[in-house]
Scaffold this motif. Structure first.
Motif, mmCIF file in Angstrom:
data_model
loop_
_atom_site.group_PDB
_atom_site.id
_atom_site.type_symbol
_atom_site.label_atom_id
_atom_site.label_comp_id
_atom_site.label_asym_id
_atom_site.label_seq_id
_atom_site.Cartn_x
_atom_site.Cartn_y
_atom_site.Cartn_z
ATOM 1 N N HIS A 36 0.791 -1.311 -0.030
ATOM 2 C CA HIS A 36 0.046 0.076 0.139
ATOM 3 C C HIS A 36 0.832 1.315 0.141
ATOM 4 O O HIS A 36 2.163 1.228 0.099
ATOM 5 C CB HIS A 36 -1.081 -0.046 1.381
ATOM 6 C CG HIS A 36 -0.122 0.048 2.627
ATOM 7 N ND1 HIS A 36 0.319 1.155 3.186
ATOM 8 C CD2 HIS A 36 0.298 -1.037 3.291
ATOM 9 C CE1 HIS A 36 1.030 0.767 4.212
ATOM 10 N NE2 HIS A 36 0.833 -0.479 4.404
ATOM 11 N N TRP A 38 1.971 4.415 1.692
ATOM 12 C CA TRP A 38 1.926 4.988 3.196
ATOM 13 C C TRP A 38 1.494 6.359 3.214
ATOM 14 O O TRP A 38 1.700 7.248 2.175
ATOM 15 C CB TRP A 38 3.494 4.867 3.644
ATOM 16 C CG TRP A 38 4.114 3.618 3.701
ATOM 17 C CD1 TRP A 38 4.090 2.361 3.181
ATOM 18 C CD2 TRP A 38 4.300 2.947 5.099
ATOM 19 N NE1 TRP A 38 4.673 1.340 3.564
ATOM 20 C CE2 TRP A 38 4.882 1.667 4.992
ATOM 21 C CE3 TRP A 38 4.349 3.567 6.367
ATOM 22 C CZ2 TRP A 38 5.212 0.896 6.068
ATOM 23 C CZ3 TRP A 38 4.810 2.752 7.527
ATOM 24 C CH2 TRP A 38 5.249 1.553 7.427
ATOM 25 N N THR A 42 -1.716 5.001 7.618
ATOM 26 C CA THR A 42 -0.941 3.933 7.791
ATOM 27 C C THR A 42 0.076 4.001 8.829
ATOM 28 O O THR A 42 0.705 3.038 9.443
ATOM 29 C CB THR A 42 -0.433 3.266 6.514
ATOM 30 O OG1 THR A 42 0.305 4.515 5.893
ATOM 31 C CG2 THR A 42 -1.603 3.170 5.570
ATOM 32 N N LYS A 46 1.316 1.326 12.424
ATOM 33 C CA LYS A 46 2.661 0.378 11.906
ATOM 34 C C LYS A 46 2.791 -0.119 13.481
ATOM 35 O O LYS A 46 2.720 0.128 14.484
ATOM 36 C CB LYS A 46 3.666 1.400 11.515
ATOM 37 C CG LYS A 46 4.134 2.433 12.612
ATOM 38 C CD LYS A 46 5.281 3.370 11.787
ATOM 39 C CE LYS A 46 5.747 4.226 12.857
ATOM 40 N NZ LYS A 46 6.785 5.307 12.234
ATOM 41 N N LEU A 64 -7.399 1.021 11.899
ATOM 42 C CA LEU A 64 -6.922 0.593 10.355
ATOM 43 C C LEU A 64 -7.439 1.394 9.347
ATOM 44 O O LEU A 64 -8.794 1.487 9.276
ATOM 45 C CB LEU A 64 -7.011 -0.980 10.352
ATOM 46 C CG LEU A 64 -5.976 -1.604 11.742
ATOM 47 C CD1 LEU A 64 -6.394 -3.113 11.475
ATOM 48 C CD2 LEU A 64 -4.665 -1.503 11.468
ATOM 49 N N PHE A 68 -7.191 -2.011 4.479
ATOM 50 C CA PHE A 68 -6.761 -3.250 5.499
ATOM 51 C C PHE A 68 -7.851 -3.953 5.512
ATOM 52 O O PHE A 68 -7.759 -5.315 5.479
ATOM 53 C CB PHE A 68 -5.938 -2.743 6.554
ATOM 54 C CG PHE A 68 -4.648 -1.965 6.572
ATOM 55 C CD1 PHE A 68 -4.372 -1.305 5.122
ATOM 56 C CD2 PHE A 68 -3.575 -1.691 7.270
ATOM 57 C CE1 PHE A 68 -3.036 -0.826 5.127
ATOM 58 C CE2 PHE A 68 -2.734 -1.291 7.231
ATOM 59 C CZ PHE A 68 -2.108 -0.772 6.008
ATOM 60 N N SER A 87 3.471 -2.545 6.705
ATOM 61 C CA SER A 87 3.279 -1.512 7.813
ATOM 62 C C SER A 87 3.208 -2.222 9.168
ATOM 63 O O SER A 87 3.530 -1.828 10.234
ATOM 64 C CB SER A 87 2.560 -0.354 7.616
ATOM 65 O OG SER A 87 1.250 -0.922 7.315
#
Length: 92
Positions: A36, A38, A42, A46, A64, A68, A87
């Motif tokens: 994906h 960032w 995101t 992480k 999230l 996701f 991540s």
């Protein structure tokens, strides 16, 4: 095929989808990968050295991105219980 060092396990408990970060310890199995872009969202989810143990024990991932969640649904519908997301699966 060998699983990556860490994956997210997608399970169903009490009718709810649950996620757990798992160390694979050389296990083999099917998994899917999500790569994906960032961004600020995101960045918030992480895995770090500070939240790593909590994710292993409690499965807490915070808020999230929808991308996701969509990937978790697809994995579950395909019958694949492991997913690798950079991540989350790489300790930052």
């Amino acid at each position: 095929s060998p699983l990556p060092t860490r994956v997210i396990e997608v399970t169903r408990e009490g009718g709810y989808q649950r996620l757990y970060l798992r160390n694979t310890d050389g296990l083999h199995g099917a998994y899917i990968t999500l790569t994906h872009h960032w961004n600020d969202r995101t960045e918030l989810c992480k895995t770090t050295t500070e939240n790593y143990e909590e994710r292993l024990l409690a499965g807490e991932f915070g808020e999230l991105p929808q991308l996701f969640w969509d990937a978790f649904v697809i994995a579950e519908k395909l019958g694949i219980k492991y997913i690798w997301i950079d991540s989350i699966c790489i300790i930052q």
